[in-house]
Design a protein around this motif. Structure first.
Motif: not given
Length: 213
Positions: A10-35
């Motif tokens: 949620h941004g400063k106005t309370g509006k829900l935002k979302q975006e892709s991290t570009g990090l793959r779900t099937d890659n363990a290092p990417d999962a840690r970076r996404a976290q």
């Protein structure tokens, strides 16, 4: 269905935002970076939240339930959200506007309150086990309130409320068993008939010491 981790906040106005991290779900290092990205966004969200000072329930609880359970646990999210609507009725009725106002005594009062219907506000009578389940959900919500620093402690822990053992269904008689099997045999679709018969027999023998379904 995306192969990449996405983050929502949620941004400063309370509006829900979302975006892709570009990090793959099937890659363990990417999962840690996404976290790490998620944790950073969460800190930004908490820092800019308009409810930071007192944690008014309606400003964060519905969003919290959707964020925690909505993505991969839709059924759980729906069930918990429905329970929260009932809990919110109690909180509003008692004037408990923020987590810091909730006390241990309120939790015990909720048990009696839940057992009495009030159709004017959309509250139906519920049994003891249902009330205990709803208090469990309130405990989860209060754990998050503690984490967000709306309150220093969780009054919903160690209530020592014991669930009532569900009533056992009476054993099926031989006549009832035969009637069920005859009814299944009358189903015209062969595939459906086989499925019903198999499902019935599996349920029938789950408890090998009795004939209870």
């Amino acid at each position: 269905g995306s192969p990449f981790w996405w983050v929502k906040w949620h941004g400063k106005t309370g509006k829900l935002k979302q975006e892709s991290t570009g990090l793959r779900t099937d890659n363990a290092p990417d999962a840690r970076r996404a976290q790490i990205i998620r944790n950073n966004k969460e800190r930004e969200e908490l820092a800019s939240a308009p409810d930071r000072e007192n944690g008014a329930w309606n400003l964060w609880v519905p969003g919290y339930l959707k964020t925690r359970y909505g993505a991969n646990k839709a059924a759980t999210c729906q069930r918990y959200s429905e329970c929260w609507r009932t809990i919110a009725l109690f909180l509003e009725e008692r004037g408990i506007a923020t987590p810091s106002m909730l006390t241990r005594q309120h939790c015990f009062e909720y048990m009696d309150w839940r057992a009495k219907p009030d159709l004017k506000i959309g509250k139906y009578r519920a049994g003891r086990n249902t009330a205990i389940l709803e208090l469990k959900i309130l405990r989860i919500i209060m754990m998050e309130a503690v984490r967000r620093e709306f309150v220093v402690g969780n009054p919903c822990v160690q209530l020592h409320l014991e669930r009532v053992k569900p009533k056992e269904k009476p054993a099926l008689t031989d006549e009832q068993l035969e009637l069920i099997r005859q009814t299944i045999e009358q189903v015209t679709d062969a595939q459906e008939r086989e499925l019903l018969a198999t499902s019935f027999e599996i349920a029938r023998y789950q408890d090998r010491k009795s004939t209870r379904l």
